[in-house]
Design a protein around this motif. Structure first.
Motif, PDB file in Angstrom:
ATOM      1  N   ALA A 204      26.176 -17.185  14.446  1.00 52.01           N
ATOM      2  CA  ALA A 204      25.930 -17.363  12.999  1.00 52.01           C
ATOM      3  C   ALA A 204      24.438 -17.510  12.693  1.00 52.01           C
ATOM      4  CB  ALA A 204      26.691 -18.592  12.497  1.00 52.01           C
ATOM      5  N   ARG A 205      23.656 -17.865  13.701  1.00 53.77           N
ATOM      6  CA  ARG A 205      22.206 -18.032  13.485  1.00 53.77           C
ATOM      7  C   ARG A 205      21.379 -16.957  14.184  1.00 53.77           C
ATOM      8  NH1 ARG A 205      19.921 -23.077  11.598  1.00 53.77           N
ATOM      9  NH2 ARG A 205      21.588 -24.435  10.924  1.00 53.77           N
ATOM     10  N   HIS A 206      22.054 -15.916  14.659  1.00 56.01           N
ATOM     11  CA  HIS A 206      21.343 -14.882  15.418  1.00 56.01           C
ATOM     12  C   HIS A 206      20.362 -14.125  14.524  1.00 56.01           C
ATOM     13  CE1 HIS A 206      21.599 -10.985  17.986  1.00 56.01           C
ATOM     14  NE2 HIS A 206      20.490 -11.651  18.215  1.00 56.01           N
ATOM     15  N   ALA A 207      19.070 -14.180  14.866  1.00 58.57           N
ATOM     16  CA  ALA A 207      18.032 -13.573  14.017  1.00 58.57           C
ATOM     17  C   ALA A 207      18.070 -12.045  14.043  1.00 58.57           C
ATOM     18  CB  ALA A 207      16.661 -14.052  14.485  1.00 58.57           C
ATOM     19  N   TYR A 208      18.475 -11.439  15.172  1.00 53.61           N
ATOM     20  CA  TYR A 208      18.336  -9.992  15.336  1.00 53.61           C
ATOM     21  C   TYR A 208      19.670  -9.251  15.273  1.00 53.61           C
ATOM     22  CZ  TYR A 208      13.466 -10.682  16.880  1.00 53.61           C
ATOM     23  OH  TYR A 208      12.134 -10.994  16.941  1.00 53.61           O
ATOM     24  N   GLN A 209      20.699  -9.896  14.702  1.00 51.96           N
ATOM     25  CA  GLN A 209      22.014  -9.265  14.669  1.00 51.96           C
ATOM     26  C   GLN A 209      21.946  -7.873  14.020  1.00 51.96           C
ATOM     27  OE1 GLN A 209      24.678 -10.473  16.160  1.00 51.96           O
ATOM     28  NE2 GLN A 209      26.008  -8.778  15.566  1.00 51.96           N
ATOM     29  N   ASP A 210      22.423  -6.866  14.750  1.00 50.40           N
ATOM     30  CA  ASP A 210      22.494  -5.478  14.291  1.00 50.40           C
ATOM     31  C   ASP A 210      21.130  -4.848  14.001  1.00 50.40           C
ATOM     32  OD1 ASP A 210      25.269  -5.695  14.507  1.00 50.40           O
ATOM     33  OD2 ASP A 210      25.457  -6.437  12.461  1.00 50.40           O
ATOM     34  N   ARG A 211      20.088  -5.458  14.536  1.00 54.21           N
ATOM     35  CA  ARG A 211      18.747  -4.879  14.331  1.00 54.21           C
ATOM     36  C   ARG A 211      18.338  -4.084  15.578  1.00 54.21           C
ATOM     37  NH1 ARG A 211      15.478  -9.969  11.818  1.00 54.21           N
ATOM     38  NH2 ARG A 211      13.870  -8.470  11.251  1.00 54.21           N
TER      39      ARG A 211
END
Ligand code: BTN
Length: 258
Positions: A204-211
């Protein structure tokens, strides 16, 4: 949690922190020193000399703060730097421990703090805190945490574009107590459930999700390119590449946005 600072922050004192503790009350033994080379290194010596799980060493200044991948850790004048000695149960592998600690720090620091795998804490895509975990003997770990607080001008020039600092709270004692409580709560969950029990909160806090990211295994190597798809229940990074999904286990890599 942070309160805008208008005066010099209160110095940290063990007797001021103790009554502010909740979950960590009675489970933490805090030692504060004005200066040392590295709290991770000194706590390693204390562990060898018999220090108990829950011992915390905080230094107002470090002359040789250690960062990940052999780097130096710069500590600004208002920043927090401390290390915690913790013993995991005999049947609990440390897999995902550094991610769990990153989660504890992010949750304690700021509602908008995000996580960059494996364990950098970011605010607005810039690093505000770092974690270095080193093993001591037999299921004991030295958990080193450095948090940038105060003025960003305090940061070295080379970090001005990649790092930032949280407003220094007027009371660092309260901030430290809150961090220690959160660390103890997360370590208790980790001891029973491992990283699997914390995966959803980390995600829920992942900065790079789907980047789109580049993963570098060493400086100058050809980057592995892909889309960051989060972490699995062991804390491995899931990278979707043109040849399929890859899980990356080593934290000794550098992850950068494309
Ligand atoms: C990183 O490179 O991101 C990890 C930085 C860890 C710094 C902390 S400050 C307290 C503790 N003592 C050290 O020497 N390093 C860690």
């Amino acid at each position: 949690m942070t309160v805008a600072n208008t005066t010099a922050p209160q110095p940290i004192q063990a007797e001021t922190v103790a009554p502010l503790l909740g979950a960590a009350a009675g489970r933490i033994d805090l030692h504060v020193v004005a200066e040392c080379d590295s709290t991770n290194l000194q706590l390693q010596y204390m562990a060898k000399a018999g220090a108990a799980s829950g011992t915390v060493l905080l230094a107002e200044r470090q002359t040789a703060g250690r960062g990940r991948r052999g780097r130096h850790w710069h500590q600004g004048s208002h920043s927090l730097a401390f290390s915690l000695l913790w013993r995991l149960p005999d049947d609990r592998a440390p897999t995902g421990l550094s991610l769990a600690i990153g989660l504890a720090v992010a949750e304690a620091l700021h509602a908008d703090a995000r996580l960059k795998w494996p364990n950098d804490i970011l605010l607005n895509d810039r690093k505000i805190a770092g974690i270095l975990i080193e093993s001591a003997a037999a299921q004991r770990y030295i958990i080193g945490i450095g948090i940038n607080l105060g003025d960003t001008d305090d940061l070295p020039t080379e970090l001005q574009h990649t790092a930032t600092a949280l407003d220094a709270p007027t009371d660092n004692n309260a901030l430290l107590a809150h961090l220690l409580d959160q660390l103890v709560l997360i370590l208790d969950t980790f001891s029973v459930q491992g990283f699997a029990g914390l995966q959803a909160r980390w995600q829920a806090r992942h900065a790079y999700q789907d980047r789109a990211v580049n993963l570098l295994f060493s400086e100058g190597s050809t980057p592995l390119q892909g889309l960051c798809r989060g972490v699995d229940s062991q804390g491995e990074l899931l990278l979707e590449t043109p040849t399929g999904m890859q899980s990356i286990s080593s934290g000794e890599v550098s992850l950068r946005l494309q």
